[in-house]
Design a protein around this motif. Structure first.
Motif, mmCIF file in Angstrom:
data_model
loop_
_atom_site.group_PDB
_atom_site.id
_atom_site.type_symbol
_atom_site.label_atom_id
_atom_site.label_comp_id
_atom_site.label_asym_id
_atom_site.label_seq_id
_atom_site.Cartn_x
_atom_site.Cartn_y
_atom_site.Cartn_z
ATOM 1 N N ARG A 159 47.786 -24.234 -6.530
ATOM 2 C CA ARG A 159 46.768 -24.430 -5.504
ATOM 3 C C ARG A 159 46.932 -23.463 -4.340
ATOM 4 O O ARG A 159 45.974 -23.153 -3.643
ATOM 5 C CB ARG A 159 46.817 -25.876 -5.020
ATOM 6 N N SER A 160 48.155 -22.964 -4.126
ATOM 7 C CA SER A 160 48.390 -22.024 -3.041
ATOM 8 C C SER A 160 47.621 -20.722 -3.222
ATOM 9 O O SER A 160 47.239 -20.071 -2.251
ATOM 10 C CB SER A 160 49.888 -21.725 -2.929
ATOM 11 N N SER A 161 47.395 -20.350 -4.468
ATOM 12 C CA SER A 161 46.701 -19.079 -4.728
ATOM 13 C C SER A 161 45.276 -19.078 -4.211
ATOM 14 O O SER A 161 44.681 -18.015 -4.002
ATOM 15 C CB SER A 161 46.712 -18.781 -6.232
ATOM 16 N N ALA A 162 44.717 -20.264 -3.981
ATOM 17 C CA ALA A 162 43.326 -20.355 -3.510
ATOM 18 C C ALA A 162 43.221 -20.528 -1.999
ATOM 19 O O ALA A 162 42.120 -20.651 -1.464
ATOM 20 C CB ALA A 162 42.626 -21.534 -4.205
ATOM 21 N N VAL A 163 44.361 -20.530 -1.295
ATOM 22 C CA VAL A 163 44.333 -20.725 0.163
ATOM 23 C C VAL A 163 43.736 -19.501 0.828
ATOM 24 O O VAL A 163 44.118 -18.361 0.535
ATOM 25 C CB VAL A 163 45.759 -20.998 0.685
ATOM 26 N N GLU A 182 50.310 -19.225 4.065
ATOM 27 C CA GLU A 182 49.256 -18.267 3.745
ATOM 28 C C GLU A 182 49.078 -18.195 2.230
ATOM 29 O O GLU A 182 49.907 -18.683 1.465
ATOM 30 C CB GLU A 182 49.608 -16.898 4.327
ATOM 31 N N GLY A 183 47.996 -17.595 1.791
ATOM 32 C CA GLY A 183 47.672 -17.561 0.364
ATOM 33 C C GLY A 183 48.790 -17.011 -0.490
ATOM 34 O O GLY A 183 49.348 -15.952 -0.201
ATOM 35 N N GLY A 184 49.136 -17.749 -1.532
ATOM 36 C CA GLY A 184 50.152 -17.299 -2.466
ATOM 37 C C GLY A 184 51.569 -17.680 -2.098
ATOM 38 O O GLY A 184 52.480 -17.494 -2.907
ATOM 39 N N ALA A 185 51.800 -18.219 -0.894
ATOM 40 C CA ALA A 185 53.141 -18.686 -0.542
ATOM 41 C C ALA A 185 53.480 -19.901 -1.396
ATOM 42 O O ALA A 185 52.615 -20.746 -1.642
ATOM 43 C CB ALA A 185 53.200 -19.034 0.941
ATOM 44 N N TYR A 186 54.733 -20.008 -1.837
ATOM 45 C CA TYR A 186 55.004 -21.035 -2.832
ATOM 46 C C TYR A 186 56.468 -21.454 -2.847
ATOM 47 O O TYR A 186 57.354 -20.752 -2.348
ATOM 48 C CB TYR A 186 54.642 -20.528 -4.226
ATOM 49 N N PHE A 187 56.711 -22.615 -3.450
ATOM 50 C CA PHE A 187 58.029 -23.046 -3.902
ATOM 51 C C PHE A 187 58.019 -22.984 -5.427
ATOM 52 O O PHE A 187 57.006 -23.312 -6.048
ATOM 53 C CB PHE A 187 58.320 -24.496 -3.492
ATOM 54 N N GLY A 197 52.331 -14.664 -0.135
ATOM 55 C CA GLY A 197 53.171 -14.290 -1.270
ATOM 56 C C GLY A 197 54.652 -14.519 -1.065
ATOM 57 O O GLY A 197 55.452 -14.129 -1.923
ATOM 58 N N SER A 198 55.043 -15.132 0.031
ATOM 59 C CA SER A 198 56.468 -15.446 0.197
ATOM 60 C C SER A 198 56.846 -16.578 -0.746
ATOM 61 O O SER A 198 56.009 -17.413 -1.099
ATOM 62 C CB SER A 198 56.776 -15.835 1.649
ATOM 63 N N GLY A 199 58.106 -16.605 -1.151
ATOM 64 C CA GLY A 199 58.506 -17.597 -2.143
ATOM 65 C C GLY A 199 59.877 -18.166 -1.885
ATOM 66 O O GLY A 199 60.763 -17.494 -1.343
ATOM 67 N N ILE A 200 60.050 -19.432 -2.277
ATOM 68 C CA ILE A 200 61.336 -20.098 -2.188
ATOM 69 C C ILE A 200 61.655 -20.691 -3.548
ATOM 70 O O ILE A 200 60.905 -21.532 -4.052
ATOM 71 C CB ILE A 200 61.331 -21.219 -1.136
ATOM 72 N N ASN A 201 62.734 -20.232 -4.164
ATOM 73 C CA ASN A 201 63.208 -20.849 -5.400
ATOM 74 C C ASN A 201 63.998 -22.091 -5.015
ATOM 75 O O ASN A 201 65.119 -22.003 -4.541
ATOM 76 C CB ASN A 201 64.096 -19.888 -6.180
ATOM 77 N N ALA A 202 63.394 -23.245 -5.201
ATOM 78 C CA ALA A 202 63.948 -24.482 -4.644
ATOM 79 C C ALA A 202 64.963 -25.123 -5.577
ATOM 80 O O ALA A 202 64.826 -26.264 -6.005
ATOM 81 C CB ALA A 202 62.814 -25.452 -4.325
ATOM 82 N N GLY A 203 66.030 -24.373 -5.913
ATOM 83 C CA GLY A 203 67.094 -24.888 -6.750
ATOM 84 C C GLY A 203 68.304 -25.351 -5.970
ATOM 85 O O GLY A 203 69.347 -25.632 -6.547
ATOM 86 N N PRO A 247 55.351 -11.869 4.703
ATOM 87 C CA PRO A 247 54.734 -11.684 3.398
ATOM 88 C C PRO A 247 55.670 -11.031 2.384
ATOM 89 O O PRO A 247 56.360 -10.061 2.688
ATOM 90 C CB PRO A 247 53.531 -10.779 3.711
ATOM 91 N N GLY A 248 55.691 -11.600 1.197
ATOM 92 C CA GLY A 248 56.482 -11.030 0.107
ATOM 93 C C GLY A 248 57.964 -11.329 0.147
ATOM 94 O O GLY A 248 58.698 -10.933 -0.761
ATOM 95 N N SER A 249 58.442 -12.027 1.160
ATOM 96 C CA SER A 249 59.877 -12.308 1.254
ATOM 97 C C SER A 249 60.259 -13.447 0.319
ATOM 98 O O SER A 249 59.431 -14.273 -0.048
ATOM 99 C CB SER A 249 60.273 -12.652 2.692
ATOM 100 N N LEU A 250 61.534 -13.505 -0.043
ATOM 101 C CA LEU A 250 62.002 -14.493 -1.017
ATOM 102 C C LEU A 250 63.320 -15.108 -0.568
ATOM 103 O O LEU A 250 64.217 -14.402 -0.106
ATOM 104 C CB LEU A 250 62.207 -13.852 -2.392
ATOM 105 N N LEU A 251 63.435 -16.428 -0.747
ATOM 106 C CA LEU A 251 64.713 -17.119 -0.635
ATOM 107 C C LEU A 251 65.126 -17.514 -2.045
ATOM 108 O O LEU A 251 64.467 -18.337 -2.684
ATOM 109 C CB LEU A 251 64.595 -18.383 0.232
#
Length: 446
Positions: free
Chosen positions: A49-53, A110-115, A145-151, A164-168
């Motif tokens: 759903r984030s891709s449509a924000v 923002e659009g594309g930000a995700y876990f 487009g920022s992302g968090i790998n929630a492991g 934008p584009g950053s990753l954890l």
């Protein structure tokens, strides 16, 4: 030795004909809604759903959807309040500066930000309470487009920004175990927790690796940097954790006045803050550095080498810092009062290998990196120095020993050793020394 000696009898590998793949994939889906599966499903749906924000209104609405989705999941799994916490409170703030203006929104995506979730199909038996915890503060911005790998557990403080584009990266496939394709079958919910303190900023396209467990207050990770270690308070770092600059004037202002987000946004003349801060520093640094003979202390430090990696625990002044700053120095404390002075001294001394973190609330010490194992590399400190703080619990001798490398030197103020039983089976007492009338014991680790 036969290769089969290394095979795990509890691991099987079955060949499946391509024509059977679709049916087998469907058949292997769990009929029971395991907690980890539900967690992965929620994150997958949010990512979709984030891709449509789109505009700002949708960004705030999506933030509220994230908070509600996690709240519903916690209720479904019977998790305690606070296991997932996303603070979307506060009103949008319109900041007007000169002839321009800018919006600061409540926590938004923002659009594309995700876990993204760990591989649920590798760990169906994971109990609900072991699912990673997520805590997100006020006015946090997740860039496009920022992302968090929630492991692993994730805590993000107020006003933090993932550009934008950053990753954890909270997931790791075990670089020192199975190679490539085999590594993809490894469970990934065992990574160190990470905390982004208030106003931490991860630059555009930067990556924060799995061995980083702390991004300090007001810290900045530079654009397109890769870091795999923790970042000190009010420090700017570049690629591979290299410290580029300190920001003691921000540590002074935010530590002294405890500004709200709204008040912070009203400050634009940071040069004036810096001028006032330097005046304060000049008035007090002499007393914090002190005077007198440090020869016995410096000689004890040199027992560990010319430029050792050192950890200073709960210092009450800058007195011991110059003798420890020849190598890499980490300072851990539960208070912020000394931080601006320490960083300003480091800046003047061009000591670009000092990190400060103010998250020590108990008696568990951080290591130089959150990862506890690196192939063919010793993890720990060559020198550990513990000062006495009467307002805080003393760190047990066994804990001081844990973060000290074999052959290393521990220098502990004697008063630190008086708070209850002390056990450390690998420490050998070497000598007693005095610094400014205070008594210290020096130990070597076997």
């Amino acid at each position: 030795m036969d290769k089969s000696d290394y095979f795990d009898v509890n691991t099987t590998v079955e060949r499946v004909a391509p024509r059977e793949l679709s049916g087998r994939l469907a058949a292997d889906m769990p009929a029971v809604p395991y907690p980890i599966v539900r967690y992965a499903q929620v994150l997958k749906e949010l990512r979709k759903r984030s891709s449509a924000v789109g505009d700002e209104q949708q960004q705030m609405e999506f933030g509220r959807l994230v908070a509600a989705s996690f709240a519903d999941l916690a209720a479904e799994l019977g998790l305690p309040e606070g296991h997932f916490a996303v603070d979307t409170g506060g009103d949008p703030l319109l900041v007007k500066e000169g002839t321009g203006q800018h919006w600061i929104l409540p926590t938004h995506f923002e659009g594309g930000a995700y876990f993204s979730a760990p591989h649920a199909d590798h760990q169906y038996g994971l109990a609900a309470h072991l699912i990673p915890r997520l805590r997100i503060g006020r006015y946090v911005r997740f860039g496009k487009g920022s992302g968090i790998n929630a492991g692993g557990d994730i805590t993000i403080g107020d006003g933090a920004w993932l550009s934008p584009g950053s990753l954890l990266l909270r997931q790791d496939h075990g670089a020192y175990g199975r190679p490539s394709v085999g590594a993809r079958t490894v469970s990934m919910t065992t990574q160190p927790a990470i905390t982004l303190r208030d106003y931490a900023w991860v630059g555009r396209d930067a990556m924060v690796g799995w061995n980083s467990d702390y991004l300090g207050l007001g810290s900045i990770v530079g654009t397109r940097s890769f870091i795999n270690n923790w970042v000190g308070d009010y420090s700017i770092v570049g690629d591979h954790d290299r410290i580029l600059q300190y920001q003691p004037f921000k540590a002074f202002l935010l530590g002294r006045y405890h500004l709200t987000v709204e008040e912070t946004l009203r400050i634009s003349d940071w040069a004036a803050v810096d001028r006032d801060w330097r005046t304060v520093y000049a008035e007090h640094v002499g007393a914090l550095l002190g005077s007198g003979d440090l020869t016995p202390f410096a000689e004890s430090v040199q027992d560990a080498g010319a430029a050792p990696r050192a950890l200073l625990v709960r210092p009450g002044s800058l007195r011991l810092v110059p003798a420890l700053a020849r190598g890499r120095l980490d300072v851990v404390t539960g208070a912020q009062e000394l931080t601006p002075y320490l960083l300003q001294w480091a800046s003047y001394a061009k000591a670009k290998r000092i990190r400060v973190r103010s998250d020590l609330t108990g008696t568990t010490l951080p290591l130089e990196t959150a990862g506890t194992y690196h192939y063919d590399k010793r993890v720990g400190y060559e020198v550990v120095v513990a000062e006495h703080d009467p307002a805080a619990p003393s760190v047990p001798l066994s804990e001081l020993q844990r973060v000290l490398l074999p052959g290393g030197v521990l220098i502990a103020e004697t008063r630190c050793l008086a708070d209850g039983p002390q056990t450390a089976d690998r420490l050998v007492e070497v000598r007693d020394i005095a610094v400014d009338g205070r008594s210290f014991k020096v130990f070597a680790k076997k």
